[in-house]
Scaffold this motif. Structure first.
Motif, PDB file in Angstrom:
ATOM      1  N   VAL A  61       7.251   0.237  -3.841  1.00 47.77           N
ATOM      2  CA  VAL A  61       7.534  -1.201  -3.897  1.00 47.77           C
ATOM      3  C   VAL A  61       8.334  -1.630  -2.674  1.00 47.77           C
ATOM      4  O   VAL A  61       8.061  -2.665  -2.060  1.00 47.77           O
ATOM      5  CB  VAL A  61       8.264  -1.557  -5.215  1.00 47.77           C
ATOM      6  N   ALA A  62       9.332  -0.818  -2.295  1.00 44.13           N
ATOM      7  CA  ALA A  62      10.134  -1.160  -1.105  1.00 44.13           C
ATOM      8  C   ALA A  62       9.263  -1.149   0.147  1.00 44.13           C
ATOM      9  O   ALA A  62       9.383  -2.045   1.002  1.00 44.13           O
ATOM     10  CB  ALA A  62      11.289  -0.178  -0.962  1.00 44.13           C
ATOM     11  N   GLY A  63       8.383  -0.166   0.262  1.00 41.58           N
ATOM     12  CA  GLY A  63       7.507  -0.104   1.431  1.00 41.58           C
ATOM     13  C   GLY A  63       6.558  -1.285   1.493  1.00 41.58           C
ATOM     14  O   GLY A  63       6.346  -1.869   2.548  1.00 41.58           O
ATOM     15  N   LEU A  64       5.981  -1.651   0.354  1.00 38.18           N
ATOM     16  CA  LEU A  64       5.085  -2.816   0.334  1.00 38.18           C
ATOM     17  C   LEU A  64       5.839  -4.097   0.647  1.00 38.18           C
ATOM     18  O   LEU A  64       5.321  -4.984   1.330  1.00 38.18           O
ATOM     19  CB  LEU A  64       4.385  -2.918  -1.019  1.00 38.18           C
ATOM     20  N   TRP A  65       7.069  -4.199   0.156  1.00 40.39           N
ATOM     21  CA  TRP A  65       7.858  -5.388   0.457  1.00 40.39           C
ATOM     22  C   TRP A  65       8.155  -5.475   1.954  1.00 40.39           C
ATOM     23  O   TRP A  65       8.069  -6.540   2.551  1.00 40.39           O
ATOM     24  CB  TRP A  65       9.160  -5.371  -0.338  1.00 40.39           C
ATOM     25  N   LEU A  66       8.488  -4.336   2.556  1.00 37.56           N
ATOM     26  CA  LEU A  66       8.758  -4.348   3.990  1.00 37.56           C
ATOM     27  C   LEU A  66       7.498  -4.681   4.793  1.00 37.56           C
ATOM     28  O   LEU A  66       7.566  -5.378   5.798  1.00 37.56           O
ATOM     29  CB  LEU A  66       9.315  -2.996   4.442  1.00 37.56           C
ATOM     30  N   LEU A  67       6.347  -4.205   4.349  1.00 33.49           N
ATOM     31  CA  LEU A  67       5.116  -4.451   5.096  1.00 33.49           C
ATOM     32  C   LEU A  67       4.539  -5.837   4.857  1.00 33.49           C
ATOM     33  O   LEU A  67       4.034  -6.468   5.782  1.00 33.49           O
ATOM     34  CB  LEU A  67       4.063  -3.399   4.730  1.00 33.49           C
ATOM     35  N   GLU A  68       4.594  -6.323   3.606  1.00 29.39           N
ATOM     36  CA  GLU A  68       3.904  -7.566   3.274  1.00 29.39           C
ATOM     37  C   GLU A  68       4.821  -8.712   2.897  1.00 29.39           C
ATOM     38  O   GLU A  68       4.362  -9.846   2.789  1.00 29.39           O
ATOM     39  CB  GLU A  68       2.923  -7.301   2.129  1.00 29.39           C
ATOM     40  N   ASP A  70       7.529 -10.943   0.364  1.00 27.51           N
ATOM     41  CA  ASP A  70       7.500 -11.400  -1.025  1.00 27.51           C
ATOM     42  C   ASP A  70       6.117 -11.897  -1.444  1.00 27.51           C
ATOM     43  O   ASP A  70       5.657 -11.642  -2.554  1.00 27.51           O
ATOM     44  CB  ASP A  70       8.509 -12.533  -1.232  1.00 27.51           C
ATOM     45  N   ALA A  71       5.448 -12.621  -0.557  1.00 29.10           N
ATOM     46  CA  ALA A  71       4.140 -13.179  -0.903  1.00 29.10           C
ATOM     47  C   ALA A  71       3.123 -12.061  -1.163  1.00 29.10           C
ATOM     48  O   ALA A  71       2.319 -12.139  -2.089  1.00 29.10           O
ATOM     49  CB  ALA A  71       3.636 -14.092   0.206  1.00 29.10           C
ATOM     50  N   LEU A  73       3.778  -9.023  -2.273  1.00 26.22           N
ATOM     51  CA  LEU A  73       4.089  -8.397  -3.561  1.00 26.22           C
ATOM     52  C   LEU A  73       3.627  -9.260  -4.715  1.00 26.22           C
ATOM     53  O   LEU A  73       3.074  -8.752  -5.691  1.00 26.22           O
ATOM     54  CB  LEU A  73       5.593  -8.140  -3.684  1.00 26.22           C
ATOM     55  N   ARG A  74       3.841 -10.575  -4.630  1.00 32.18           N
ATOM     56  CA  ARG A  74       3.383 -11.473  -5.695  1.00 32.18           C
ATOM     57  C   ARG A  74       1.869 -11.431  -5.832  1.00 32.18           C
ATOM     58  O   ARG A  74       1.332 -11.408  -6.941  1.00 32.18           O
ATOM     59  CB  ARG A  74       3.853 -12.899  -5.421  1.00 32.18           C
ATOM     60  N   HIS A  75       1.167 -11.391  -4.697  1.00 32.64           N
ATOM     61  CA  HIS A  75      -0.293 -11.337  -4.721  1.00 32.64           C
ATOM     62  C   HIS A  75      -0.770 -10.036  -5.381  1.00 32.64           C
ATOM     63  O   HIS A  75      -1.655 -10.054  -6.232  1.00 32.64           O
ATOM     64  CB  HIS A  75      -0.846 -11.442  -3.298  1.00 32.64           C
ATOM     65  N   ARG A  76      -0.179  -8.903  -4.998  1.00 36.72           N
ATOM     66  CA  ARG A  76      -0.579  -7.619  -5.592  1.00 36.72           C
ATOM     67  C   ARG A  76      -0.281  -7.587  -7.085  1.00 36.72           C
ATOM     68  O   ARG A  76      -1.062  -7.078  -7.869  1.00 36.72           O
ATOM     69  CB  ARG A  76       0.128  -6.460  -4.892  1.00 36.72           C
ATOM     70  N   TRP A  77       0.889  -8.114  -7.486  1.00 37.36           N
ATOM     71  CA  TRP A  77       1.264  -8.110  -8.904  1.00 37.36           C
ATOM     72  C   TRP A  77       0.310  -8.975  -9.728  1.00 37.36           C
ATOM     73  O   TRP A  77      -0.104  -8.585 -10.810  1.00 37.36           O
ATOM     74  CB  TRP A  77       2.701  -8.582  -9.076  1.00 37.36           C
ATOM     75  N   SER A  78      -0.060 -10.154  -9.202  1.00 38.04           N
ATOM     76  CA  SER A  78      -0.964 -11.021  -9.957  1.00 38.04           C
ATOM     77  C   SER A  78      -2.358 -10.395 -10.047  1.00 38.04           C
ATOM     78  O   SER A  78      -3.013 -10.474 -11.089  1.00 38.04           O
ATOM     79  CB  SER A  78      -1.037 -12.410  -9.329  1.00 38.04           C
ATOM     80  N   ALA A  79      -2.811  -9.732  -9.000  1.00 34.90           N
ATOM     81  CA  ALA A  79      -4.116  -9.069  -9.044  1.00 34.90           C
ATOM     82  C   ALA A  79      -4.100  -7.923 -10.050  1.00 34.90           C
ATOM     83  O   ALA A  79      -5.051  -7.748 -10.818  1.00 34.90           O
ATOM     84  CB  ALA A  79      -4.488  -8.542  -7.656  1.00 34.90           C
ATOM     85  N   LEU A  80      -3.016  -7.180 -10.093  1.00 28.71           N
ATOM     86  CA  LEU A  80      -2.904  -6.074 -11.043  1.00 28.71           C
ATOM     87  C   LEU A  80      -2.860  -6.592 -12.473  1.00 28.71           C
ATOM     88  O   LEU A  80      -3.524  -6.055 -13.363  1.00 28.71           O
ATOM     89  CB  LEU A  80      -1.653  -5.248 -10.741  1.00 28.71           C
ATOM     90  N   SER A  81      -2.106  -7.654 -12.715  1.00 27.73           N
ATOM     91  CA  SER A  81      -2.014  -8.177 -14.080  1.00 27.73           C
ATOM     92  C   SER A  81      -3.341  -8.780 -14.531  1.00 27.73           C
ATOM     93  O   SER A  81      -3.701  -8.686 -15.705  1.00 27.73           O
ATOM     94  CB  SER A  81      -0.889  -9.204 -14.190  1.00 27.73           C
TER      95      SER A  81
END
Length: 179
Positions: A61-68, A70-71, A73-81
């Motif tokens: 999660v920290a790595g994805l946040w650093l790379l992408e 907040d937006a 992370l929100r996109h990945r979370w909504s796609a997963l849900s």
């Protein structure tokens, strides 16, 4: 080797602080976030391989946040849900795939969920007979016979719960006589 890598990292940080931040702070920040993100993902992979999934998830999660950011992370979370919400619950999915699987559910109940077998009332003569002893055997003989039979008749050794309950009831009946 570790000392050499640490020295190289310090030298790189000194160079970035001295040169890159003066030229373009925004570009340097993006570069540092990208390096940190990939380093966190690599560390997460190493930690996951070593068997620490809780720390690995945090590093991912920290790595994805650093790379992408907040937006991302929100996109990945909504796609997963959305993907999870689209799945049927397990029971409904199994019912859909195997329509007749619940027909004999009562007959196939887990035998461990039942109460233990109750051999009922037992006389002293029956107890001696179950344990294979002569009438008037000592307490030590009763314990030895019980242990020998349970090694053979225990459910974990291929016996049944009813047989084991009967042997235990015989032991209880005869040991209470000796008290």
């Amino acid at each position: 080797m570790t000392l050499l890598l640490a020295g190289f990292g310090l030298l790189l940080m000194w160079w970035l602080g001295r040169n890159a931040l003066r030229r373009s702070p925004a570009a340097t920040t993006r570069l540092l976030r990208r390096i940190g993100g990939y380093a966190a993902l690599a560390a997460a992979g190493l930690v996951l391989v070593r068997g620490r999934p809780e720390l690995g998830v945090i590093l991912v999660v920290a790595g994805l946040w650093l790379l992408e950011g907040d937006a991302g992370l929100r996109h990945r979370w909504s796609a997963l849900s959305r993907r999870v919400r689209g799945k049927l619950p397990l029971q409904a999915d199994l019912d859909r795939r195997h329509a007749g699987r619940r027909e004999h559910a009562e007959a196939d109940a887990d035998p461990r969920s039942r109460r233990p077998a109750d051999p009922g009332a037992m006389t002293q003569e029956q107890a001696y007979e179950v344990l294979g002893l002569e009438r008037g055997a000592s307490l030590e003989d009763v314990r030895t016979a019980h242990r020998t039979l349970m090694k053979r008749l225990h459910p974990d050794q291929g016996g049944t719960a009813e047989q084991a309950a009967r042997v235990n009831a015989a032991r209880d009946r005869l040991t209470n006589r000796h008290r």
